[in-house]
Design a protein around this motif. Structure first.
Motif, PDB file in Angstrom:
ATOM      1  N   VAL A  28       5.281   7.705  -4.939  1.00  0.00           N
ATOM      2  CA  VAL A  28       4.414   6.854  -5.766  1.00  0.00           C
ATOM      3  C   VAL A  28       5.107   5.630  -6.350  1.00  0.00           C
ATOM      4  O   VAL A  28       4.462   4.817  -7.005  1.00  0.00           O
ATOM      5  N   VAL A  46       5.440   6.224 -13.475  1.00  0.00           N
ATOM      6  CA  VAL A  46       4.663   5.861 -12.295  1.00  0.00           C
ATOM      7  C   VAL A  46       4.040   4.488 -12.531  1.00  0.00           C
ATOM      8  O   VAL A  46       3.354   4.297 -13.537  1.00  0.00           O
ATOM      9  N   PHE A  79      -3.639  12.333  -4.796  1.00  0.00           N
ATOM     10  CA  PHE A  79      -3.188  10.966  -4.558  1.00  0.00           C
ATOM     11  C   PHE A  79      -4.158  10.265  -3.625  1.00  0.00           C
ATOM     12  O   PHE A  79      -4.584  10.828  -2.615  1.00  0.00           O
TER      13      PHE A  79
END
Length: 132
Positions: A28, A46, A79
């Motif tokens: 990520v 993130v 995701f």
């Protein structure tokens, strides 16, 4: 109604916080940050999202996918892997190269996700998300 709190972190127990943080950083983005005084805790900010944190847990027993009757997954991460199956397939190849293990790649005609385990055994999904 105003929220009571803001989400700060999702924390994953694991046998090797540095290694799992590196896996998710490759997945990520971001750079893992270890506490100089405590190598049992690593944080990954993130980009555009909450931070993921990784906490050392010796003897961790990973969930048994898809066994909800014992040692359930408790939670998993989803995701967005793209709007097309071609994009999801490209993400599939990359997560395998990073060390993910496939758990459920069936029924693409009925569902828009594929299920994997990260290197510590936590389930996560690559989802096909059609963008508006």
């Amino acid at each position: 109604m105003a929220p009571v709190v803001r989400l700060r972190s999702v924390v994953l127990d694991c046998p090797d916080p540095q290694a799992l943080a590196a896996f998710y950083a490759a997945l990520v983005g971001g750079t893992p940050q270890a506490d100089e005084e405590d190598d049992d805790w690593v944080v990954l900010q993130v980009p555009g999202g909450p931070q993921l944190a990784f906490q050392k847990a010796d003897g961790l027993t990973p969930p048994e996918w898809p066994r909800a009757d014992r040692n359930s997954q408790q939670f998993h991460l989803d995701f967005d892997a793209g709007a097309t199956w071609e994009e999801v397939d490209a993400a599939h190849e990359r997560v395998l190269a990073l060390g993910a293990r496939p758990l459920d790649l069936e029924d693409r005609d009925r569902k828009d996700f594929l299920v994997y385990a990260d290197p510590a055994g936590h389930p996560f999904c690559l989802c096909r998300i059609e963008q508006p």
